[in-house]
Design a protein around this motif. Structure first.
Motif, short mmCIF file in Angstrom:
data_model
loop_
_atom_site.label_atom_id
_atom_site.label_comp_id
_atom_site.label_asym_id
_atom_site.label_seq_id
_atom_site.Cartn_x
_atom_site.Cartn_y
_atom_site.Cartn_z
N ARG A 65 -16.10 12.62 -16.40
CA ARG A 65 -17.69 12.62 -16.96
C ARG A 65 -16.85 11.28 -18.36
N ARG A 66 -15.72 11.44 -19.39
CA ARG A 66 -15.73 11.13 -20.24
C ARG A 66 -15.86 9.18 -19.59
N ALA A 67 -14.69 9.28 -18.74
CA ALA A 67 -14.19 7.86 -18.65
C ALA A 67 -15.45 7.24 -17.92
N ASP A 68 -15.92 7.92 -16.95
CA ASP A 68 -17.03 7.39 -16.05
C ASP A 68 -18.38 6.51 -17.37
N ILE A 69 -19.03 7.83 -18.39
CA ILE A 69 -19.55 6.90 -19.16
C ILE A 69 -19.34 6.05 -19.84
#
Length: 142
Positions: free
Chosen positions: A85-89
């Protein structure tokens, strides 16, 4: 302008308070649930807020909360979800592909059996097509 500054200060104070919060009960399984899954849900709520507020600060806070959850609960089955989720954001909301690639590489190196591995590979390929997914080594994650 003053309202935004006041809101930012309130969010900062609240994040400082909740970042230190840990629940301890007589049941270790309940502790893991409350301190792991609930932290993940807090990050997910911040992400939902960012989708509605359109504020960069909310996206940054969500990314930071996911990172915190992944670090604090690295043995949890949600660690790779948090990192993804961090990488996607970082990649798709904050336009920070180098940081997104780093988070995706952490999934590949640290969660080889995780369910987010295929998504991390796809994200890594999207943010940096020059990286050959099959040759990512753990030493390259730093």
């Amino acid at each position: 302008e003053r309202a935004r500054a006041a809101l930012a200060e309130t969010r900062k104070d609240w994040a400082a308070l909740t970042g230190r919060l840990r629940v301890r009960t007589p049941c270790a399984a309940l502790d893991r649930y409350l301190n792991g899954w609930c932290v993940y849900q807090a990050a997910a709520c911040r992400e939902e807020l960012a989708k509605r507020s359109f504020l960069k600060e909310d996206w940054e806070e969500a990314a930071e909360l996911y990172e915190q959850a992944a670090q604090d609960f690295s043995k949890s089955s949600l660690a790779d979800d948090c990192l993804y989720r961090r990488a996607d954001i970082l990649a798709n909301r904050l336009d920070r592909p180098a940081e997104a690639a780093k988070a995706a590489k952490l999934i590949l190196a640290g969660c080889p059996q995780g369910d987010m591995r295929p998504k991390a590979q796809a994200l890594l390929k999207a943010v940096n097509p020059a990286i050959e997914i099959g040759f990512v080594k753990p030493a390259e994650t730093a």
